[in-house]
Design a protein around this motif. Structure first.
Motif, PDB file in Angstrom:
ATOM      1  N   PRO A 113       0.673  -1.143   0.117  1.00 59.04           N
ATOM      2  CA  PRO A 113       0.209  -0.120   0.001  1.00 59.04           C
ATOM      3  C   PRO A 113       0.806   1.366  -0.125  1.00 59.04           C
ATOM      4  N   VAL A 114       2.121   1.156   0.642  1.00 59.99           N
ATOM      5  CA  VAL A 114       2.876   2.399   0.668  1.00 59.99           C
ATOM      6  C   VAL A 114       3.749   2.487  -0.751  1.00 59.99           C
ATOM      7  N   TRP A 115       4.087   1.601  -1.425  1.00 55.74           N
ATOM      8  CA  TRP A 115       4.303   1.779  -2.557  1.00 55.74           C
ATOM      9  C   TRP A 115       3.405   2.249  -3.622  1.00 55.74           C
ATOM     10  N   ALA A 116       2.205   1.606  -3.575  1.00 58.21           N
ATOM     11  CA  ALA A 116       1.386   2.130  -4.501  1.00 58.21           C
ATOM     12  C   ALA A 116       0.718   3.650  -4.105  1.00 58.21           C
ATOM     13  N   ALA A 117       0.762   3.866  -2.985  1.00 60.85           N
ATOM     14  CA  ALA A 117       0.303   5.386  -2.713  1.00 60.85           C
ATOM     15  C   ALA A 117       1.452   6.453  -2.952  1.00 60.85           C
ATOM     16  N   VAL A 118       2.673   6.076  -2.892  1.00 60.19           N
ATOM     17  CA  VAL A 118       3.620   6.955  -3.457  1.00 60.19           C
ATOM     18  C   VAL A 118       3.621   7.087  -5.062  1.00 60.19           C
ATOM     19  N   GLY A 119       3.273   5.797  -5.516  1.00 57.30           N
ATOM     20  CA  GLY A 119       3.169   5.793  -7.127  1.00 57.30           C
ATOM     21  C   GLY A 119       1.942   6.798  -7.563  1.00 57.30           C
ATOM     22  N   LYS A 120       0.872   6.447  -6.618  1.00 53.33           N
ATOM     23  CA  LYS A 120      -0.523   7.432  -6.868  1.00 53.33           C
ATOM     24  C   LYS A 120      -0.046   9.038  -6.887  1.00 53.33           C
ATOM     25  N   LEU A 121       0.615   9.205  -5.612  1.00 59.57           N
ATOM     26  CA  LEU A 121       0.983  10.804  -5.506  1.00 59.57           C
ATOM     27  C   LEU A 121       1.924  11.233  -6.637  1.00 59.57           C
ATOM     28  N   THR A 122       2.956  10.399  -6.980  1.00 60.37           N
ATOM     29  CA  THR A 122       3.850  11.114  -7.857  1.00 60.37           C
ATOM     30  C   THR A 122       3.392  10.650  -9.466  1.00 60.37           C
ATOM     31  N   GLY A 123       2.509  10.036  -9.697  1.00 57.44           N
ATOM     32  CA  GLY A 123       2.140   9.637 -11.242  1.00 57.44           C
ATOM     33  C   GLY A 123       2.882   8.812 -11.638  1.00 57.44           C
ATOM     34  N   ASP A 124       3.788   8.166 -11.244  1.00 63.14           N
ATOM     35  CA  ASP A 124       4.995   7.356 -11.657  1.00 63.14           C
ATOM     36  C   ASP A 124       4.320   5.759 -11.727  1.00 63.14           C
ATOM     37  N   PRO A 125       4.147   5.162 -12.748  1.00 63.90           N
ATOM     38  CA  PRO A 125       3.561   3.803 -12.883  1.00 63.90           C
ATOM     39  C   PRO A 125       4.526   2.701 -12.289  1.00 63.90           C
ATOM     40  N   ALA A 126       5.856   3.103 -12.292  1.00 66.57           N
ATOM     41  CA  ALA A 126       6.946   2.136 -12.078  1.00 66.57           C
ATOM     42  C   ALA A 126       6.575   1.573 -10.718  1.00 66.57           C
ATOM     43  N   TYR A 127       6.115   2.147  -9.681  1.00 66.70           N
ATOM     44  CA  TYR A 127       5.982   1.781  -8.296  1.00 66.70           C
ATOM     45  C   TYR A 127       4.863   0.855  -8.261  1.00 66.70           C
ATOM     46  N   LEU A 128       3.661   0.708  -8.940  1.00 60.66           N
ATOM     47  CA  LEU A 128       2.747  -0.134  -8.828  1.00 60.66           C
ATOM     48  C   LEU A 128       3.005  -1.254  -9.811  1.00 60.66           C
ATOM     49  N   ASN A 129       3.879  -1.016 -10.656  1.00 63.02           N
ATOM     50  CA  ASN A 129       4.481  -2.197 -11.561  1.00 63.02           C
ATOM     51  C   ASN A 129       5.448  -3.187 -10.619  1.00 63.02           C
ATOM     52  N   TYR A 130       6.014  -2.406  -9.899  1.00 63.45           N
ATOM     53  CA  TYR A 130       7.264  -3.064  -9.154  1.00 63.45           C
ATOM     54  C   TYR A 130       6.119  -4.152  -7.814  1.00 63.45           C
ATOM     55  N   VAL A 131       5.103  -3.270  -7.242  1.00 61.12           N
ATOM     56  CA  VAL A 131       4.126  -3.951  -6.568  1.00 61.12           C
ATOM     57  C   VAL A 131       3.562  -5.311  -7.130  1.00 61.12           C
ATOM     58  N   ASP A 132       3.034  -4.994  -8.304  1.00 60.60           N
ATOM     59  CA  ASP A 132       2.245  -6.313  -9.091  1.00 60.60           C
ATOM     60  C   ASP A 132       3.180  -7.547  -9.235  1.00 60.60           C
ATOM     61  N   GLU A 133       4.728  -7.139  -9.558  1.00 56.34           N
ATOM     62  CA  GLU A 133       5.446  -8.378  -9.893  1.00 56.34           C
ATOM     63  C   GLU A 133       5.815  -9.080  -8.566  1.00 56.34           C
ATOM     64  N   GLU A 134       6.061  -8.147  -7.643  1.00 56.10           N
ATOM     65  CA  GLU A 134       6.477  -8.727  -6.224  1.00 56.10           C
ATOM     66  C   GLU A 134       5.410  -9.359  -5.438  1.00 56.10           C
ATOM     67  N   TYR A 135       4.241  -8.888  -5.624  1.00 55.43           N
ATOM     68  CA  TYR A 135       3.006  -9.199  -5.108  1.00 55.43           C
ATOM     69  C   TYR A 135       2.497 -10.592  -5.452  1.00 55.43           C
ATOM     70  N   GLN A 136       2.593 -10.830  -6.823  1.00 61.01           N
ATOM     71  CA  GLN A 136       2.237 -11.794  -7.507  1.00 61.01           C
ATOM     72  C   GLN A 136       3.247 -12.992  -7.352  1.00 61.01           C
ATOM     73  N   ALA A 137       4.438 -12.625  -7.097  1.00 66.95           N
ATOM     74  CA  ALA A 137       5.448 -13.965  -6.653  1.00 66.95           C
ATOM     75  C   ALA A 137       5.190 -14.229  -5.260  1.00 66.95           C
ATOM     76  N   THR A 138       4.643 -13.378  -4.360  1.00 69.27           N
ATOM     77  CA  THR A 138       4.376 -13.991  -3.118  1.00 69.27           C
ATOM     78  C   THR A 138       3.095 -14.880  -3.184  1.00 69.27           C
ATOM     79  N   ILE A 139       2.054 -14.322  -4.055  1.00 69.66           N
ATOM     80  CA  ILE A 139       0.746 -15.211  -4.243  1.00 69.66           C
ATOM     81  C   ILE A 139       1.263 -16.518  -4.665  1.00 69.66           C
ATOM     82  N   ASP A 140       2.060 -16.512  -5.672  1.00 70.35           N
ATOM     83  CA  ASP A 140       2.667 -18.035  -6.157  1.00 70.35           C
ATOM     84  C   ASP A 140       3.100 -18.845  -5.279  1.00 70.35           C
ATOM     85  N   TYR A 141       3.831 -18.337  -4.233  1.00 71.65           N
ATOM     86  CA  TYR A 141       4.660 -19.248  -3.281  1.00 71.65           C
ATOM     87  C   TYR A 141       3.919 -19.387  -2.114  1.00 71.65           C
TER      88      TYR A 141
END
Length: 399
Positions: free
Chosen positions: A198-226
């Protein structure tokens, strides 16, 4: 936090009578009062004023006890860390409650916390636990429209993205001594899914930079898979629990661990743009967990510390219950969960939580710091438990 105490000692003037009425309106829980039927009273949601009284009393008590943590049974050194996850989780709950109520004293407490911390996250800034306090910074930054308040967090996150960790998610001892496990440079334990995304996504939303949410999605999916069990639709705390069983030979799914995930999902989903196709993935995960969790709630309103083995520690546990109640109430309020199907669980969960807040505002029955189900005592409290209760109150009061 020293400068906050005089302000909050004054806030503890909520009347004893109001607190007592609130407590008596719920079902006061003891380890032996579980019943096989849910009473009509348990299905009646308390009034907004009653919910507010309980939440304010708990928030005021905690804010007035931020200097000396002798009331915490274990891990007092971790509790004292003003940048750490224990205080951070409390402030996540206080942030939501302050924003919901527009309480000026609570809103000021958020600012004071950031200023005292110089708007910096924890010393191990690569560790999810040391990032959660950034949720409060992001909320204050959004409220004040001041991106400088998240600049230190943003700097850390950019460094992490530029040097992506590639460790296995296997939970093995860290020989460097920098963390409990080598894999903690990634989200290899389910608690991390509350602390960081949520912190990463919030910073991404505030700054308008999609890189933060991209990072979240990749790492979160890895945790789901595991860590996500596709049969039980619950998360293992970490890889060490894949083969472990409870004393009654049940799979070990920790209540607070799954509570971290379930409460973190709303905080993340809210940050994802409505037109982002990834939003539905997290909404679907949320609904899948909700359907599983609602079946595991006990008649007294609490979720057992060991979700599949209610008899292992047959006592109330408030931190997991707070997170579950928050998630379910949020799901109803946001149209993801059917009100008729889930409101009884929310009502029963809130009444259970309210019954464990004493007249002075101290929350009890909070499992202490750990990684798995453990013994809980009536007087046990912790800041993250209060954070969970405030999260729950912020949504239950809207029902």
């Amino acid at each position: 936090m020293r400068t906050l105490l005089p302000r909050y000692s004054l806030l503890l003037s909520l009347s004893f009578f109001t607190g007592l009425v609130t407590l008596l309106s719920g079902c006061v829980m003891t380890p032996n009062n579980q019943t096989s039927e849910t009473s009509k009273d348990q299905l009646t949601l308390p009034s907004t004023s009653d919910i507010t009284a309980v939440a304010n009393r708990a928030a005021d008590w905690q804010l007035a006890h931020m200097e000396n943590f002798d009331y915490v049974r274990t891990f007092r050194d971790h509790t004292e860390n003003p940048h750490g996850w224990i205080q951070g989780a409390f402030f996540v709950g206080l942030t939501r409650w302050a924003e919901h109520t527009s309480n000026p004293d609570y809103l000021q407490a958020l600012v004071a916390k950031g200023e005292a911390n110089i708007w910096k996250i924890g010393e191990k800034d690569w560790h999810a636990d040391d990032q959660v306090i950034g949720y409060t910074y992001a909320a204050v930054a959004a409220r004040k429209n001041d991106l400088t308040l998240v600049a230190p967090t943003q700097k850390v996150f950019k460094k992490i993205m530029a040097n992506r960790a590639t460790h296995s998610l296997e939970y093995t001892s860290d020989p460097t001594g920098e963390g409990e496990a080598t894999c903690q440079r990634r989200w290899c334990w389910c608690d991390a899914l509350f602390m960081a995304p949520p912190v990463w996504a919030a910073v991404g939303k505030l700054t308008g930079d999609p890189a933060y949410l991209n990072y979240v999605d990749e790492e979160y999916q890895a945790t789901i898979d595991y860590l996500f069990d596709k049969q039980e639709h619950l998360f293992y705390r970490d890889g060490r629990f894949f083969e472990r069983r409870s004393k009654n030979d049940k799979k070990i799914f920790w209540s607070r661990g799954n509570g971290w995930v379930f409460a973190g999902l709303p905080l993340l989903i809210e940050q994802i743009p409505a037109n982002d196709p990834r939003k539905q993935k997290y909404e679907n995960l949320f609904k899948t967990m909700a359907a599983s969790l609602v079946k595991l709630q006990q008649p007294n309103g609490f979720w057992p510390s060991s979700l599949l083995d209610k008899d292992e520690f047959n006592v109330p546990e408030t931190s997991g219950t707070g997170f579950m109640t928050f998630g379910l109430a949020w799901g109803i309020n946001n149209g993801l969960l059917n009100r008729d199907d889930y409101l009884p669980a929310v009502t029963s969960g809130w009444r259970g939580l309210a019954s464990t807040v004493n007249e002075s505002g101290k929350l009890g029955w909070v499992q202490q710091v750990g990684a798995s189900p453990e013994k809980i005592l009536p007087e046990d409290t912790q800041l993250y438990g209060v954070g969970a209760l405030l999260l729950a109150a912020s949504e239950v009061s809207q029902l």
